[in-house]
Design an enzyme around this catalytic site. Structure first.
Site: not given
Length: 417
Positions: A212, A335, A370
């Site tokens: 991330s 995502d 994600h």
């Protein structure tokens, strides 16, 4: 009826098979229950056929684990949280009036030694096998905004596969900032150097594994590092630019997430106004619901709006071609936190255009969000307390198994671990 469970090891990424004996049942209902590291209960229930040899026929060995659902009504569902040690799973097989149960330990960390090292602007939580012969190849885990047991679990699992692993914290630890705002890349490099200098780490064989917004932290550090070089880099749901700083309790401050030489790095703004309608809907839903409801938001639109500013992107783009190491890029095409699928391709395109990255690998997974974590992690909840990750349960489950296998292979190739 008797229930038998076999696996090459107790590690969470090791496949598990089930067999029943002392029964004539041709099918069983298999129930898997566990309480995660945050105290939340999870459960899966499936009907499976039983072969003539008593083996429970499960087409996808990960299914009993990844399909577990959040079963508490006391709180809104949030993603499963692992830990640096292990959890006890209760397995029950039933057929008509027969039933059998076993408790099986599934672990991220087995037989590990841990250390905690603190520096100026960073903290290292280190894991290594208790028995080693000489310095080990190392993996530095750079977390994003979700600093939790899941990050520690990933590092512990690397260590259980024979690596020295360290979580490089730069937020959400005593003495560190609460959020990703004006983080000095010099501090990150200092933490990386300190890890590589540990006596049990082979300083010539150290990889960086980032997830991330930890990817922008890692890439911005590595692209300008003076005294540290990674041997390999793994990026999970990355960005190719530096973004605006984040704040845990409100709109993002008008500052960069990162600094160099005490000066803000150019950044792409996060258009928080794009999220107002979601915030209002969540508040209204919570007001009228009889059960706890999620306040998580899908932030992709806010990031995508910022990325539409071509001038800001050009100024904030990270010179990834200066990262002197092969990169494994991983993302999901669903995502909902930010467009990692587009940004990981931008990273690879930039490196290719610069004539570097011949050993790079890119994997974008259909239906994944994600959160792409180690395999056998439940994927039925797509959100944390504050962030919607996106992805379908099946897409994310397939992605995490394949991505983890590829990560171990990639590290093995480039670190020789």
């Amino acid at each position: 009826m008797k229930l038998h469970i076999s696996s090459p090891s107790e590690l969470i990424d090791s496949p598990v098979s089930f067999r029943v004996s002392d029964t004539e049942a041709s099918s069983v209902v298999l129930v898997v229950r566990v309480t995660d590291a945050e105290g939340h209960p999870w459960q899966s229930i499936h009907d499976y056929q039983v072969g003539d040899d008593g083996v429970v026929e499960i087409p996808d060995p990960d299914e009993p684990w990844t399909s577990m659902e959040f079963v508490s009504e006391a709180t809104a569902p949030v993603v499963f949280t692992g830990c640096e040690t292990g959890l006890d799973f209760v397995i029950t097989a039933t057929a008509e009036r027969e039933a059998a149960s076993l408790t099986v330990r599934r672990s991220w960390g087995v037989g590990l030694v841990t250390d905690r090292i603190e520096g100026d602007g960073w903290v290292l939580a280190c894991y290594r096998p208790a028995v080693t012969e000489g310095p080990l190849p190392g993996v530095i885990v750079v977390p994003g905004t979700l600093v939790s047991g899941a990050t520690q679990a990933t590092a512990a699992l690397f260590a259980s596969h024979g690596y020295a692993a360290g979580v490089l914290y730069y937020t959400q630890q005593p003495g560190l900032p609460d959020s990703v705002a004006r983080i000095a890349v010099e501090s990150i490099e200092a933490g990386m150097r300190s890890f590589a200098a540990l006596l049990y780490v082979d300083s010539e064989r150290v990889a960086v594994h980032a997830g991330s917004v930890g990817c922008q932290t890692a890439l911005a550090t590595l692209s300008g590092a003076r005294d540290f070089r990674a041997k390999a880099v793994v990026l999970v749901a990355p960005s190719h630019v530096v973004f605006q700083a984040l704040r845990n309790d409100g709109p993002p401050p008008k500052a960069s997430a990162l600094t160099r030489g005490a000066v803000d790095l150019p950044y792409v703004p996060v258009k928080a106004e794009k999220l107002f309608s979601q915030l209002i809907k969540n508040q209204v839903r919570r007001l009228f619901s009889r059960r706890p409801t999620s306040m998580a938001i899908a932030t992709r639109t806010a990031y995508a709006a910022g990325l539409a500013d071509g001038d800001a992107v050009e100024a904030a783009v990270i010179p990834v071609e200066e990262v002197d190491a092969p990169i494994l890029g991983i993302a999901g095409d669903d995502d909902q936190s930010y467009p990692a699928d587009e940004m990981v391709r931008a990273i690879m395109d930039r490196r290719s255009s610069a004539g570097v990255g011949a050993a790079d690998e890119l994997h974008v997974y259909t239906g994944a969000g994600h959160f792409i974590r180690p395999p056998a992690t439940p994927t039925t909840v797509d959100r944390s307390d504050g962030l919607v990750a996106g992805g379908t349960p099946r897409g994310s489950a397939v992605a995490q198994r394949d991505a983890w296998n590829r990560t171990l292979a990639f590290l093995g190739t480039h670190l020789g671990g």
